[in-house]
Write an enzyme that holds these catalytic residues in place. Structure first.
Site, PDB file in Angstrom:
ATOM      1  N   ASP A   1       0.840  -1.204   0.000  1.00  0.00           N
ATOM      2  CA  ASP A   1       0.000   0.000   0.000  1.00  0.00           C
ATOM      3  C   ASP A   1       0.877   1.257   0.000  1.00  0.00           C
ATOM      4  O   ASP A   1       0.712   2.142  -0.834  1.00  0.00           O
ATOM      5  CB  ASP A   1      -0.920   0.006   1.238  1.00  0.00           C
TER       6      ASP A   1
ATOM      7  N   ARG B   1       6.475 -10.437  -5.162  1.00  0.00           N
ATOM      8  CA  ARG B   1       5.202 -10.757  -4.526  1.00  0.00           C
ATOM      9  C   ARG B   1       4.287  -9.543  -4.598  1.00  0.00           C
ATOM     10  O   ARG B   1       4.680  -8.490  -5.134  1.00  0.00           O
ATOM     11  CB  ARG B   1       5.447 -11.169  -3.073  1.00  0.00           C
TER      12      ARG B   1
ATOM     13  N   GLU C   1       1.817  -6.516  -5.273  1.00  0.00           N
ATOM     14  CA  GLU C   1       1.510  -5.901  -6.556  1.00  0.00           C
ATOM     15  C   GLU C   1       2.538  -4.885  -7.002  1.00  0.00           C
ATOM     16  O   GLU C   1       2.788  -4.734  -8.194  1.00  0.00           O
ATOM     17  CB  GLU C   1       0.091  -5.331  -6.547  1.00  0.00           C
TER      18      GLU C   1
END
Ligand code: TRH
Length: 373
Positions: A22, A269, A271
């Site tokens: 994020d 891994r 995104e």
């Protein structure tokens, strides 16, 4: 008198659910907006500065005031609750993180563009939802922005000069040597990859990945291999002399990219590292973020359906994600041989070039803002 143009302002809100994806995406987005135009003011609001500080040394986990890094103003989430704070023109809510209530109540339809930046997916429904407005209770429309791989999606984050920077960095072997020295890799191992044809594999995967099977596959090769294990990678056994493992510390995103650019095989891994591995244009295995009811495998299949890697590499990627250790070992051993390895390399280059031919995410975001005016 010089004419001063009005600034466009961007407020980006990021909640760290877990891991670094994020904040990784939001930090890249914020920097790229700030770099795109000196007329842009960018504020990044983050609820977990400690996680942010791990991948960006310029950030302090407990600041006493606003931090400014690479043209971006960085604030803690709570600071957005100040009564006198005014929202900027474009408000980006990353991954449906829900804006702070007080801040949201100040949004006005005629003044703000409100965008929900969604997770990346190759599923086809994304094309139908990208760019759609959704009227909210406060009278302001929230637009859904879906990153993706096709022209009808919002594209991928890519700095305009990224691939040229990558190629320039790769063309100077001293760059890789300095990078590995900076990490503390032993000199003999650096000499191995620099002068003796060793392979290099960067391993950034979730702790449940069958990493041992990758080590075992490399162990059976004629050429030695240096495995650079990122924080969080599972422990592995030393099975012989052909493979050495170095545990890397956290590095900033630029060094992270360079690790991907300089490795022969990348295990990535989530995104953001997945997108960066695409830009590295080297073979990679995506360890997709696990979700309930195996939804992640649907996402993996959707992506495999649109990219050009060989069926053998696709099978390996599926085995890797299903934890099938024996299959990973034997499939990787086969793929490391000619001509399979060269075919895999060629497909990685082709996909990277194809994707770089599309408009990048920041450009598309700015176009969506213009269209919604
Ligand atoms: O950390 P992740 O597993 O994050 C995940 C995913 O984003 C997933 O999709 C999301 O749903 C979940 O979080 C909540 O993997 P990802 O996305 O690859 O992000 C890692 C970031 O960390 C990326 O920006 C690269 C950065 N990084 C560094 O900058 N330095 C490092 O040393 C390492 C290991 C990572």
């Amino acid at each position: 008198m010089p004419h001063s143009r009005p600034q466009t302002g961007f407020d980006i809100f990021c909640r760290v659910i877990d891991n670094y994806g994020d904040i990784g995406v939001c930090w890249r987005l914020a920097r790229q907006l700030a770099q795109r135009s000196s007329d842009f003011r960018v504020r990044l609001w983050v609820d977990d500065l400690a996680s942010f500080a791990r991948i960006e040394p310029a950030i302090q986990a407990n600041p006493t005031t606003v931090q400014k890094a690479q043209g971006v103003e960085v604030y803690s989430w709570e600071q957005s609750e100040q009564a006198n704070l005014l929202p900027l023109d474009v408000v980006i809510e990353a991954f449906a993180c829900e804006l702070p209530v007080g801040y949201r109540s100040k949004l006005k339809a005629e003044q703000q563009h409100w965008i929900n930046l969604e997770y990346l997916s190759a599923e086809t429904w994304v094309e139908d939802c990208h760019g759609l407005p959704s009227p909210q209770a406060n009278g302001v429309a929230k637009y859904f922005f879906f990153p993706g791989f096709t022209p009808r999606t919002g594209g991928l984050l890519r700095e305009p000069s990224l691939l040229a920077q990558r190629d320039a960095w790769r063309s100077d072997p001293n760059g890789r040597t300095a990078l590995l020295q900076g990490l503390g890799v032993p000199a003999a191992w650096i000499a191995g990859v620099r002068d003796q044809g060793w392979q290099q594999c960067y391993a950034f995967c979730y702790p449940h990945a069958p990493l041992q099977s990758i080590v075992d596959a490399y162990q059976a090769q004629a050429r030695p291999t240096l495995i650079l294990a990122a924080p969080g990678a599972p422990a592995t056994r030393q099975a012989g002399n052909q493979v050495v493992r170095f545990d890397c510390p956290y590095v900033d995103q630029q060094a992270f990219d360079r690790l991907l650019w300089s490795s022969d095989l990348n295990l990535i891994r989530g995104e953001d590292s997945f997108v960066r591995a695409i830009w590295a244009a080297r073979p990679f295995l995506w360890h997709i973020y696990p979700q309930q009811e195996q939804i992640h495998l649907e996402k993996l299949h959707a992506w495999l359906a649109l990219q050009p890697c060989t069926p053998e590499a696709a099978e390996l990627m599926l085995s890797w994600n299903k934890g099938e250790a024996k299959a990973v070992n034997s499939r990787l051993q086969a793929l490391l041989q000619a001509p399979q390895w060269q075919n895999w390399q060629a497909s990685a280059t082709r996909f990277s070039e194809e994707q770089a031919g599309q408009h990048d995410l920041v450009m598309q975001l700015l176009q969506l803002v213009q269209r919604s005016q």
